[in-house]
Design an enzyme around this catalytic site. Structure first.
Site, PDB file in Angstrom:
ATOM      1  N   GLU A 170       0.835  -1.209   0.000  1.00 33.07           N
ATOM      2  CA  GLU A 170       0.000   0.000   0.000  1.00 33.07           C
ATOM      3  C   GLU A 170       0.871   1.262   0.000  1.00 33.07           C
ATOM      4  OE1 GLU A 170      -4.319  -1.209   1.790  1.00 33.07           O
ATOM      5  OE2 GLU A 170      -2.868  -0.476   3.246  1.00 33.07           O
ATOM      6  N   GLU A 277      -6.113  -7.079  -1.483  1.00 32.00           N
ATOM      7  CA  GLU A 277      -6.670  -6.988  -0.135  1.00 32.00           C
ATOM      8  C   GLU A 277      -8.125  -6.569  -0.225  1.00 32.00           C
ATOM      9  OE1 GLU A 277      -4.697  -4.768   2.906  1.00 32.00           O
ATOM     10  OE2 GLU A 277      -2.683  -5.335   2.226  1.00 32.00           O
TER      11      GLU A 277
END
Length: 344
Positions: A170, A277
């Site tokens: 991320e 995710e």
């Protein structure tokens, strides 16, 4: 001497596991749709005595429970020098290798997620490992290459070659702050390319993922990947996170935006895409099931088969153990029916 004995013991364990693995594994074909689970907490859950049960009340291996619900891929995070904290530690290279061997033995495909930190790296924090804290940028480049290569070599020695490797976790603001922040895109690009080159040095067939959060936000993704293109970042797959919970919405409000962004990323950059995710509230079983089904459909709908799969983040990470609200596990230690969305 203790360290040497530990290394010998670890090597012996891996060798035994690999011998068993070679005779038993039946891995899902690589060209099939990936239905995954990130289970970094699993070894710690088991070590602290957490038990997993099937719907009939029988105790079972968590990985078997996941496999029975259609999961064919396991994603594992790896930290550089983590502590032993139950929730925010572990996931060392050695633990990651052991978990990868175990998962492959179950026929699972493997994704390795490099955080390049000693603990969680995400949009709000990208701290350097303590051992790299005072290194020059030139040394940081070497650190990224060596750490990536060494972990993947450990895996290869144990008989596991991951199908995917994430270089950073991320990273809309970059990684290894401040040197690799998006304020210094040319430097971030060099760090990402070190991870790519190290991965390909192990096996050119491994697909390298670059991962950004808020997968429904097309502007966020275009800004990041336009810069990545301008700075000659090398990668194979665009990884997205999709958590309606964290942006305080219901999936029905932005699933169309996710679909648009998936399609746009695949077309604009000529890359494969993957939701690496996803998660929904454990108390909202039907809503989480519906969200998962819609997310899987969105990825499968990406033209030209460029949608690779969907991975649930810590589905087994029951709230009673983790305090995490977005697992897909019930209070009685059984899988949530929400996971049935992964079944064909």
């Amino acid at each position: 001497m203790k360290n040497r004995l530990r290394k010998i013991s670890f090597s012996l364990i891996i060798a035994i596991a690999f011998a068993s693995c070679k005779s038993q594994m039946a891995t899902t074909p690589k060209d099939s749709f990936s239905k995954g689970a990130d289970v970094g907490w699993l070894p710690q859950m088991e070590a602290t005595g957490y038990k997993f049960y099937d719907t009939d009340g029988s105790e079972k291996d968590c990985l078997q429970l996941l496999k029975d619900r259609g999961i064919n891929t396991i994603r594992l995070r790896v930290w550089v020098n983590p502590n032993d904290n139950k929730a925010s530690g572990h996931c060392s290279p050695e633990e990651t290798v052991a978990m990868a061997v175990r998962s492959q033995k179950m026929g699972m495909r493997i994704m390795i997620d490099f955080h390049y930190s000693d603990t969680w790296a995400d949009p709000g924090k990208q701290a350097k490992p303590a051992a790299w804290a005072n290194h020059s940028f030139a040394d940081l480049r070497k650190d990224v290459y060596k750490h990536t290569y060494d972990v993947l070599q450990l895996l290869k020695n144990a008989g596991v070659t991951p199908e995917w490797v994430q270089v950073g976790n991320e990273i809309p603001g970059g990684m290894l702050w401040p040197d690799g922040s998006t304020d210094k895109w040319s430097q971030l690009a060099l760090l990402l390319n070190e991870g790519y080159d190290a991965t390909k040095a192990i096996d050119k067939k491994i697909k390298v993922i670059v991962h950004v959060d808020q997968g429904n936000d097309n502007k966020r993704f275009r800004e990041f990947f336009d810069n990545a293109t301008a700075n000659n970042v090398k990668y194979d797959v665009i990884g997205l996170s999709y958590y309606p919970y964290w942006i305080k919405s219901d999936y029905t409000e932005n699933i169309a935006d996710l679909q648009y962004n998936l399609n746009d990323m695949a077309a604009r950059y000529n890359k494969e895409v993957m939701v690496v995710e996803v998660g929904g509230e454990d108390t909202k079983v039907q809503n989480t099931y519906d969200m998962l089904a819609a997310t899987i459909k969105a990825v499968k709908n990406v033209p030209n088969n460029k949608g690779l799969g969907v991975i649930y983040w810590e589905p087994q990470g029951a709230r009673s153990w983790s305090k995490y609200a977005l697992s897909a596990w019930m209070e009685d230690g059984k899988p949530s029916p929400a996971l049935d969305a992964f079944k064909d």
